[in-house]
Each structure stands twice: as structure tokens, then as C-alpha cells.
Enzyme design. Structure first.
Site, PDB file in Angstrom:
ATOM      1  N   HIS A  14       1.788   4.695  -2.857  1.00 38.59           N
ATOM      2  CA  HIS A  14       1.995   6.141  -2.708  1.00 38.59           C
ATOM      3  C   HIS A  14       3.359   6.541  -3.253  1.00 38.59           C
ATOM      4  CE1 HIS A  14      -1.585   7.031  -0.405  1.00 38.59           C
ATOM      5  NE2 HIS A  14      -1.263   6.223   0.583  1.00 38.59           N
ATOM      6  N   HIS A  65       3.379   6.861  -6.911  1.00 42.00           N
ATOM      7  CA  HIS A  65       2.665   8.074  -7.306  1.00 42.00           C
ATOM      8  C   HIS A  65       3.613   9.277  -7.262  1.00 42.00           C
ATOM      9  CE1 HIS A  65      -1.517  10.236  -6.890  1.00 42.00           C
ATOM     10  NE2 HIS A  65      -0.944  10.461  -8.054  1.00 42.00           N
ATOM     11  N   HIS A 110       0.831  -1.210   0.000  1.00 40.44           N
ATOM     12  CA  HIS A 110       0.000   0.000   0.000  1.00 40.44           C
ATOM     13  C   HIS A 110       0.866   1.261   0.000  1.00 40.44           C
ATOM     14  CE1 HIS A 110      -3.541   2.512   1.145  1.00 40.44           C
ATOM     15  NE2 HIS A 110      -2.600   3.239   1.720  1.00 40.44           N
ATOM     16  N   GLU A 111       1.781   1.346   0.950  1.00 38.14           N
ATOM     17  CA  GLU A 111       2.593   2.565   1.046  1.00 38.14           C
ATOM     18  C   GLU A 111       3.477   2.738  -0.183  1.00 38.14           C
ATOM     19  OE1 GLU A 111       2.025   4.881   3.098  1.00 38.14           O
ATOM     20  OE2 GLU A 111       0.576   3.692   4.247  1.00 38.14           O
TER      21      GLU A 111
END
Length: 706
Positions: A490, A493, A486-487
Site C-alpha cells: 500500500h 502505491h 502487505h502494508e
């Protein structure tokens, strides 16, 4: 109210201050080895003074306003302050300590006043309006036109149209709000430490493996207070439910652990009591929203997201609440039956849920976290899981740079390279929990990508994994593997940002969109080609047995009644506090718990067996700032995420690869990950998917479809 007028004037920084000039390290990575506590205050003051001078030069420029002398000048301002504050916030959140927290508290109202100095400056706003009026003649490109509109919108939302007396009131509110947010966040960190649970009898730790027991012994040894004499110390993580609740066989200890978790900030420890702070915050946010012309703070926040209205947020949450609570009750009935077999006549409690849910999972799916953990070693999860999926999708490669130092022991740095070998940026990993580090997991950037400034990204992932004893491997739970993926979503991104202006870079998107790319990246942890690489025994290298892998992938929506209800409880609490008028906010600390109970009951998720993921008194997302009235963002973004997973699995798949291919990755990168906030985020989703999002895939994923 502290402001720049009362601060010592600083015109320039001495050359030996590491913030006086840009870092000379690769990609502009901060030179942490050169930074000392005494460097921050003069750098912050000098940085604010320098940026105020830059803004004044923009405001008084005699040339006609244009992109270069207004928009680009604003984008280029504040370099000293930017590079100082990113290091200060990193150290305060990831290392902690009284000195850093005191400095952070001192600076917070100064920064609020500093922001007001720009966004309440009518001269600069008028220049922006002039550029907008001249836009047809200036032939602005799409990104520049979008940036101009975002600046104008931000000035209006910040109060530029208020009268002078109203602006003075707004300045006072902003300064007090950021001060309280900082105080809440610091008290929430202290509550984690104050709530740590000493265990004097090691026999009570039955159910835990030797490595975990050794880690708890080290926790006790590391503490300088009386808890060290306990022999073992269970430290707390930020959410209400604690991971060890699923493994401890001692029911009384489970009850004590959950009680220590859920009572944080509620007055059991005076130094970490957050109730007075959160009540004042809720009232002041409501006052500010009213001053700015909004019904409440939730309306103010929603307008700046993709949701646009608080009513749209409430409608979505309410649509999910009833089926989630229904499923949670069905799950509870199954767990009660298991409890009856152990303790006839006893009633299932919230402290029992994790333990019996894990037992049921073992029986139904033949899965056990203690069986899985030896196959989930951190370095292999990173290298053969997280990094491998990114390489398969995007062609990028990862090269650890031990020559580049992080900000504390254990922080690691990787250089990320494009498929052609050119440098893309740096990825910094801070994976372990430590005293003083705030709970949870998060990503931020040391350097934001920008063509205007000629910068490539430096991004950071923070986790809170319990460090193993020296020389032992770091073995993860399945949930911790999910957090890694999940992290890193980011991080991608931020790394793939390809925009001109720094304000629009990377993850600088609306809060109810920012979780979307990170949630999509979770899909690769269950991809057969990925999990087959990283799920290998840490000592033998043997792959996770196929029957366990098949059962792991078959879990599907098991437990989603609890998970969705737990999440919705927090999201609805966040909305409830921020839909109040100033007069409706409770005034006494003891009213906090009653308000919380009434709000959850009214929303249909007031289940004693499923406490909200965060209770108000330690809800740092909401009251520490950042996700105030926006915790709904996770489920809002998951609508887009579920749709995108469908796209990868069907339209983008090649030869049954589930979408794990370069063509799919390149399109996802070009249409979405690279765009930052350079255009309407939902426009980026539509460019990828070809249409607006449908909630049906989310309902099916969470088992909420009728």
C-alpha cells in the site's frame, strides 16, 4: 442534527494554531510536537467554514465554467480541513483516548453535513455538467476528463437528483450513519481492552517463549485495573483467531482465549456492546440505498467498484465457498486424528485448530514458529527484506530521519529517494500495539502526491506487533512478516503516485482494487533472494538453515481450507447484512447471533470449527466504515494479484530471478502503481498483463481447483 449553523462561527485561526498554515517540515510532514488537543475543534470549524466559502465562490462565479474555475478550484479547496482531519484521525486510531474519541464523535456528523453541502449543491453540479458539455471544445487531457466523470458520478451517487425533501432525509441519514460508524469503531477498540484475558498461574502459559511471557507480564503491569494483579495479561488482536492459540498447550486456556475473542461486542461488557449500533447501521444504510434508488446497500457499493454489481460479488464468493469448506473439513479430519492421540474421545474445537494445525505443520514441514522467530527480527525484515525488495525492483533507497518526529513514541520516519538521489517522499512506520490503538494493520497518507498542488507523498504503515521488553529484539511470526510486506505494498502505491489531481492520487482507487498492489508485494517475502537476506538469526547473523528455508517455501497451500473459509465467512456476513431491505434487518440485539448463524449456513460456510475471521459484533471493516459491503475486495483483488505474480515469475523474469529486477519493477510502477485513480483501474491491469484477469491462478494458489 448538529450542523454548521449551530457551531460557533470561526472566521480565522490564530497564528499559533499549527493547522493555520501548511507545515514547514520536509514534505509537509505534520508538526506533531506543536499539536495539542485544544487545536482541533477550532481548526475543524474554521476549515469547514473556509471550504464552504471556497465552494460558494465556485458556485457563484460569473465566468463560463471551465477546468480552472471549477475542477481545479474544487481540487484546491479545503486545505485547512484536510491537514487537520488527517492528524485527528491518525491520533484517534493510533493513540486513542477518551478525549480524542469524544472529539471524533462530535465532529463526525458535522463532517457528514459538510460533505452534503458540496454534493447536494445543484449550482456546482450544473457547472460540472457545463464543463462536460463543453469538453469537445476544451480538448481535455485523459486525466482531466476522467476526473470530471468521477465528480459527476459522485454527485449523482450522493443524491443530487433527489427532491429537496428527499435530500433533507438523506442529510439526516448521512449524519446518523457516520455517528454510528464512529461509535462502533470506538466500541470495537474498547472490546479489545475489555476482552483481555488475565492469567494468574504462569504455569498455564506453557508453550510460550520467555520473551512472549515477559511481554504478557508487562501487559499486566501496564494495566491500571485489577488485571494487573494477575501477573500476566493476554491482550486481543482484531481477528477472531488469536496468535497465541497456536502455541498455548493448556487446552482450557485456549478455550477461554477464543471465547474472549469471539464474544467481543456481544453484551459480555456493556460499554463495548456493539449490537444495537450495528443493527441501526444496517437498517439506515438500507434506507439510504433505497432512497438513492438501489435494491440494497451492497448494490450501491458494488456499483462504485470494479465488480459493478452485487450479483457479480455473490457469484464469485459462492464459487469459492463450497471447495473452501470441503478443504477445511479435510484439514479438520487430520487435526482430529492428532487430538485423539492426546485426548482420546475428545472432539476438536475451534480453539484447538491453531494449536494442532501448528503441530501438524511442524511434523509435515518441520517448521515451528518458535524456531523461526529468532530469524525474523523486525529491523532486518524491514531493511533487508521489505526495503531491499523495493530497491531491487524500483531503485529507491531508504534513509531514516531521526530528526523528524512521529506522533508518539516508537514511530519512525524514513526519507525515500529515487535512484538518482532526488526525494520521492516520506515513509512513516508505526509498528507496535499500544493501549487505545485500534486493532489490525493499515496504511494511510499524511500528504497525497499531486502535481497541481506541488506535493510529494507522506505515507504511514500501522501494525500491531507486541513490543518486546526493553533492550530485547522485536521477533516476528511469519504472518507478521507477511503483514509488513502487505502494508508496504500500500505504501508503494502511495509513494509512486504520479498524478495531477489530489482526488486521484495513490490509493484513492475503488475498494475492490486497492488491496491488489499490496497483495502483490507479499510475493517478495518468499523470494529466495529476499528471504535469504532478512531471515537471519538476530544475535549471530547466521542465515536461516537451508533445510528450514526450503520447507518454509514448500508450505504452499497448506492450511488454505481454513484460511479461505475463515475469510469467506466474514465476506459473506458483510454481504448478508448489506443485502437486506430496511424491513428485513433484525430489531433485537439477541437476534444478531441467530442472523449470523443463518447467513453462514445458507452460504455453506457455517462450520463451528472455522468461525468467520470477524464476527459481526467486532467487524470494524464493515461497521466501522471503509469496507462496508466491500470486504469481498481482498479475494476480488487476489484474482488480479495471482495473475500478476504469474507475470513476474514468467514474462518479467530475467535469468531465473523470478521477476525481481528493475525492468519488471519499472513497468509495474509505470502502468499501475503510479496511476492512482487517474484511469480505469482494470485498464491499468490490462496495460500490465495484456488481457483481462483469469481466476485460475487464484484457484490453484488456494488449492481450490477441481
Amino acid at each position: 442534527m448538529p450542523d454548521l449553523a449551530t457551531a460557533p462561527e470561526v472566521t480565522a485561526l490564530p497564528a499559533d494554531n499549527p493547522f493555520a498554515a501548511p507545515s514547514t517540515l520536509p514534505y509537509g510532514l505534520p508538526d506533531f510536537a506543536a499539536v495539542r488537543l485544544e487545536h482541533f475543534r477550532p481548526a475543524v470549524l474554521a476549515g469547514m467554514a473556509a471550504q464552504r466559502a471556497e465552494w460558494e465562490a465556485i458556485a457563484t462565479d460569473q465566468d463560463l465554467p471551465d477546468v480552472a474555475n471549477t475542477l481545479e478550484a474544487l481540487e484546491c479547496s479545503g486545505e485547512i480541513l484536510r491537514r487537520t482531519m488527517v492528524v485527528l484521525h491518525t491520533l484517534a486510531g493510533s493513540v486513542g483516548g477518551d478525549d480524542l474519541h469524544a472529539l471524533e464523535s462530535e465532529i463526525a456528523p458535522l463532517l457528514a453535513a459538510h460533505g452534503d453541502a458540496l454534493y447536494l449543491d445543484r449550482r456546482i453540479y450544473n457547472r460540472l455538467e457545463s464543463v462536460a458539455n463543453a469538453a469537445p471544445l476544451l480538448d481535455l487531457d485523459d486525466e482531466t476528463a476522467w476526473l470530471l466523470e468521477q465528480y459527476r458520478k459522485t454527485f449523482v451517487r450522493a443524491g443530487i437528483r433527489l427532491t429537496e425533501p428527499e435530500q433533507e432525509q438523506l442529510r439526516a441519514l448521512n449524519a446518523r450513519i457516520v455517528t454510528l460508524e464512529t461509535e462502533f469503531s470506538q466500541r470495537a477498540v474498547r472490546s479489545l481492552e475489555a476482552g483481555a484475558l488475565p492469567v494468574h498461574d504462569p504455569a498455564r502459559l506453557a508453550g510460550l517463549d520467555e520473551g512472549t511471557v515477559a511481554a504478557l507480564a508487562r501487559n499486566a503491569a501496564d494495566r491500571s485495573d485489577d488485571a494487573a494483579g494477575a501477573g500476566h495479561l493476554i491482550t486481543l488482536q482484531l481477528p477472531t483467531q488469536q496468535p497465541l492459540l497456536a502455541r498455548l498447550t493448556d487446552r482450557e486456556l485456549r478455550t477461554a482465549l477464543l471465547e474472549a475473542s469471539r464474544t467481543r461486542g456481544s453484551g459480555v461488557d456493556a460499554d463495548s456492546d456493539t449490537r444495537v449500533v450495528l443493527l441501526e447501521l444496517a437498517r439506515l444504510r438500507a434506507e439510504r440505498a433505497r432512497l438513492l434508488g438501489y435494491e440494497h446497500h451492497a448494490a450501491y457499493i458494488a456499483e462504485d467498484g470494479t465488480a459493478l454489481t452485487a450479483e457479480a460479488v455473490r457469484a464469485m464468493l459462492e464459487r469459492l465457498a463450497a471447495p473452501a469448506a470441503r478443504n477445511a473439513r479435510l484439514e479438520a479430519a487430520e487435526l482430529q486424528a492428532m487430538l485423539d492421540a492426546d485426548h482420546d474421545g475428545e472432539t476438536l474445537t475451534a480453539a484447538d485448530w491453531g494449536y494442532y494445525s501448528e503441530r501438524l505443520r511442524k511434523e509435515r514441514f518441520d517448521l515451528d514458529d518458535d524456531v523461526l522467530r529468532p530469524y525474523l527480527e523486525l529491523d532486518r525484515v524491514l531493511t533487508d527484506g521489505v526495503f531491499h525488495a523495493a530497491t531491487a525492483l524500483f531503485g529507491i533507497t531508504f534513509h531514516e530521519r531521526p530528526d523528524l518526529a512521529g506522533y508518539t513514541d516508537g514511530v519512525r520516519v524514513w526519507e525515500v529517494k529515487e535512484e538518482d538521489g532526488s526525494g520521492l517522499g516520506l515513509f512513516v512506520g508505526d509498528f507496535y500495539a499500544r493501549a487505545g490503538k485500534r486493532g489490525g494493520a493499515w496504511m494511510h497518507s499524511f500528504v497525497r502526491q499531486s502535481h497541481l498542488l506541488g506535493r510529494k507523498p507522506v505515507v504511514v504503515n500501522n501494525l500491531n506487533i507486541t513490543a518486546p521488553p526493553p533492550g530485547e529484539p522485536t521477533l516476528l511470526t511469519w504472518d507478521e512478516v507477511r503483514t509488513c510486506f502487505h502494508e508496504f505494498g500500500h505504501a508503494l502505491h502511495g509513494l509512486f503516485s504520479n498524478v495531477h489531481y489530489p482526488t486521484l492520487s495513490g490509493t484513492s482507487v475503488p475498494r475492490d482494487f486497492v488491496e491488489y498492489p499490496s497483495q502483490v508485494n507479499e510475493m517478495w517475502m518468499t523470494d529466495a533472494a529476499v528471504v535469504g537476506r532478512f531471515a537471519r538469526h538476530h544475535s549471530t547473523g547466521e542465515p536461516l538453515p537451508q533445510h528450514l528455508l526450503e520447507k518454509l517455501l514448500a508450505v504452499g497451500a497448506y492450511g488454505e481450507g481454513f484460511a479461505t473459509t475463515e475469510y469467506l465467512g466474514a465476506a459473506l456476513l458483510d454481504q448478508a447484512w448489506h443485502r437486506l431491505t430496511p424491513e428485513e434487518v433484525p430489531t433485537a440485539p439477541e437476534d444478531v447471533e441467530e442472523f449470523e448463524r443463518a447467513a453462514l449456513d445458507a452460504a455453506g460456510v457455517g462450520l463451528d470449527l472455522v468461525p468467520p475471521r470477524y464476527r459481526s459484533t467486532y467487524f470494524n471493516h464493515s461497521f466501522g466504515g471503509g469496507y462496508d459491503a466491500a470486504y469481498y475486495s481482498y479475494i476480488w483483488s487476489e484474482v488480479l494479484d495471482a495473475e500478476t505474480v504469474e507475470w513476474f515469475h514468467h514474462e518479467a523474469a530475467q535469468g531465473g530471478d523470478g521477476g525481481l529486477n528493475r525492468a519488471a519493477g519499472q513497468r509495474f510502477r509505470e502502468e499501475l502503481l503510479s496511476r492512482g485513480f487517474s484511469r480505469d483501474p482494470l485498464g491499468s491491469f490490462r496495460a500490465l498483463r495484456g488481457r483481462d484477469a483469469d481466476i485460475a491462478p487464484l484457484l490453484a494458489r488456494r488449492g481450490l481447483a477441481e
